[in-house]
Design a protein around this motif. Structure first.
Motif, PDB file in Angstrom:
ATOM      1  N   UNK A   1      31.405  45.788  60.088  1.00 41.82           N
ATOM      2  CA  UNK A   1      31.404  44.672  59.150  1.00 41.82           C
ATOM      3  C   UNK A   1      30.519  44.952  57.946  1.00 41.82           C
ATOM      4  N   UNK A   2      29.655  45.957  58.043  1.00 38.90           N
ATOM      5  CA  UNK A   2      28.739  46.263  56.948  1.00 38.90           C
ATOM      6  C   UNK A   2      29.155  47.494  56.144  1.00 38.90           C
ATOM      7  N   UNK A   3      30.293  48.059  56.464  1.00 40.64           N
ATOM      8  CA  UNK A   3      30.697  49.277  55.766  1.00 40.64           C
ATOM      9  C   UNK A   3      30.988  49.022  54.294  1.00 40.64           C
ATOM     10  N   UNK A   4      31.597  47.891  53.995  1.00 40.09           N
ATOM     11  CA  UNK A   4      31.945  47.595  52.608  1.00 40.09           C
ATOM     12  C   UNK A   4      30.779  46.884  51.932  1.00 40.09           C
ATOM     13  N   UNK A   5      29.906  47.653  51.291  1.00 43.16           N
ATOM     14  CA  UNK A   5      28.751  47.108  50.580  1.00 43.16           C
ATOM     15  C   UNK A   5      28.810  47.596  49.140  1.00 43.16           C
ATOM     16  N   UNK A   6      28.019  47.011  48.215  1.00 47.09           N
ATOM     17  CA  UNK A   6      28.109  47.370  46.797  1.00 47.09           C
ATOM     18  C   UNK A   6      28.026  48.870  46.569  1.00 47.09           C
ATOM     19  N   UNK A   7      28.965  49.379  45.760  1.00 43.34           N
ATOM     20  CA  UNK A   7      28.940  50.797  45.413  1.00 43.34           C
ATOM     21  C   UNK A   7      29.379  51.713  46.515  1.00 43.34           C
TER      22      UNK A   7
END
Length: 517
Positions: free
Chosen positions: A487-493
């Motif tokens: 769930x945390x893979x898609x983070x800014x940049x």
């Protein structure tokens, strides 16, 4: 609700975050646990030391006004307390905070029943702690943990928690048999008495008392009675409590010897070469026997690892402490926590079950952390004194009861009738635990108590960093760490938390990625 079962919203809790230390399981930690997705986690606030903790928060300034707001909420529930609460707030509040090296003011230790001001402040402080947590976790069940051995503060503390609509009370470190009846009476604002231990005198001859009507005035609607969870260490203790309707709790926490804090003594009283207690298989409770009692229970002490998916054994409800105590969201001083985590990471941390560290006479887990009272050099350098008195015992002397603590000055303790041998290795838990949550006197060293740290190191290895959040701890215990990572893979940049954690540490992750890290 007395002995009528546990609500579904509590039975749905697979994990309870244990009520630890002084404010280690505090508002931040418990509210984060309670808000964990899926509703399978919540926690117990620690009630230990709340009277002095809140007095010290006021002396540090209460800059955000959170304590004032919570005290005002208490007054709305119990308007008759308004004058006393306002007066005590003003008495202890220092706008802008005290000078860094100035000492905190405390409360009177006189008498087995605390003076009125102490009782009022205990009611308000305990109410505030529960109320502030419930506001951060709306609609979620919140509990609170008391130590039975802390007798002078227990009754007003229970009442304050009930005024704030606490969902459960969990209690250990002493005989909990009187508590179900006390909760019944407090729910109807009736006066209550608690038997206290007095050396050389039969148990039950002396009592501490609390009368809610002295604080709330006239008639008041009944309070919701919280579920009572008794902490037990054996199936025999559970059977004894369950056998009598007057002592039967609503639930149990069955605690093994690997748990932190106070423990039951080992059945064989075995000791290692340093004189610390050692435990064997005979000290584990018979969980099958507990299950036959028909009372819900959670297990604690050595149950902080993820469930074994390949095992046929049932997954038990668990109370977990140490893993969460060392998370970045606990109330532990970050400097101390980092020091402990480094020792765990390097496999250098030693946690022992001390025979005499606690003035309560119960065995107590002590972590040997440099710079804390658990370190021998720091222990020996501390000036002995008892100026808080939460764990003081009582003894008749010259026709009256005197309080005494083996961690006090040895001359004072012996003059009060204490045996000299009890002072050996005795530690001031009150001052030490307050220092661990950053509320200590300027000259007091901290004290760290922990249980099994094996899950802590396992989580560190899985994350490839020393520090972790309470959310990560909960995901790990439930076997959902991979889901949380996904769930945390898609983070800014496109940068992941794991990729920058080794370089920047947990705080660096938070600065770079924001709240999701």
């Amino acid at each position: 609700m007395a002995n009528s079962g546990v609500p579904d919203k509590l039975l749905e809790l697979d994990i309870l975050v244990g009520g630890m230390g002084v404010d280690i399981s505090g508002i931040e930690l418990v509210s984060i646990a309670a808000n964990y997705p899926g509703g399978r986690v919540s926690g117990s606030l620690s009630a230990t030391g709340l009277t002095d903790a809140y007095a010290r928060l006021l002396q540090l300034g209460d800059d955000e006004g959170e304590v004032r707001e919570a005290f005002d909420a208490c007054i709305r529930v119990a308007p008759a307390l308004a004058d006393d609460v306002d007066r005590l707030y003003s008495s202890y509040h220092i706008p802008g905070g005290k000078a860094p090296q100035a000492r905190f003011r405390g409360f009177s230790m006189a008498g087995t029943t605390a003076p009125r001001d102490v009782q009022v402040f205990t009611v308000a402080a305990t109410f505030a702690h529960v109320w502030r947590t419930k506001r951060r976790a709306p609609g979620r069940p919140i509990g609170i943990n008391f130590l039975r051995k802390i007798e002078r503060f227990l009754l007003p503390g229970l009442y304050g928690a009930m005024l704030a609509d606490v969902d459960w009370v969990v209690m250990g470190a002493g005989d909990p048999s009187a508590i179900p009846g006390i909760l019944d009476r407090l729910a109807h604002h009736e006066s209550v008495d608690l038997p206290i231990q007095v050396a050389t005198v039969p148990y039950g001859e002396h009592w501490t008392s609390f009368d809610p009507k002295e604080f709330i005035g006239g008639r008041a609607p009944p309070l919701r009675r919280p579920v009572f969870m008794a902490i037990v260490s054996s199936h025999l203790q559970a059977e004894a409590l369950a056998s009598n309707p007057q002592t039967r709790p609503d639930a149990f926490v069955v605690e093994g010897p690997a748990a932190g804090g106070h423990n039951a003594p080992p059945s064989k009283r075995g000791r290692d070469d340093n004189g610390d207690y050692i435990y064997g298989p005979e000290d584990d409770a018979d969980l099958a026997a507990v299950a036959t009692l028909g009372i819900p229970f959670w297990v604690a002490g050595g149950y902080g690892s993820p469930p074994d998916r390949g095992s046929a054994a049932p997954v038990l409800r668990r109370q977990v402490g140490t893993l969460f105590a060392l998370s970045s969201d606990s109330g532990m001083d970050p400097v101390i926590r980092r020091r402990v985590l480094e020792q765990v990471w390097e496999r250098k941390l030693d946690v022992v079950t001390s025979v005499g560290a606690s003035p309560s006479t119960y065995p107590f887990k002590v972590a040997r952390v440099p710079g804390t009272i658990g370190d021998r050099a720091t222990y020996l350098a501390r000036r002995r004194r008892c100026n808080l008195g939460y764990l003081r015992g009582w003894r008749p002397k010259d026709g009256k009861l005197v309080g005494l603590c083996p961690a006090d000055d040895t001359g004072v303790y012996e003059k009060a009738g204490g045996a000299a041998w009890r002072t050996q290795g005795s530690m001031c838990l009150c001052n030490g635990l307050l220092a661990t949550c950053e509320l200590g006197q300027p000259d007091e060293a901290p004290l760290v108590t922990l249980g099994d740290t094996t899950p802590v190191r396992d989580l560190q290895m899985r994350l490839r960093r020393m520090e972790y959040s309470a959310e990560e701890a909960a995901a790990y215990v439930l076997g959902e760490l991979e889901r949380l990572r996904d769930s945390r893979e898609a983070v800014p940049g496109g940068v992941s938390a794991e990729s920058i954690a080794p370089q920047h540490g947990l705080e660096g992750v938070r600065r770079l990625l924001g709240p999701m890290a």
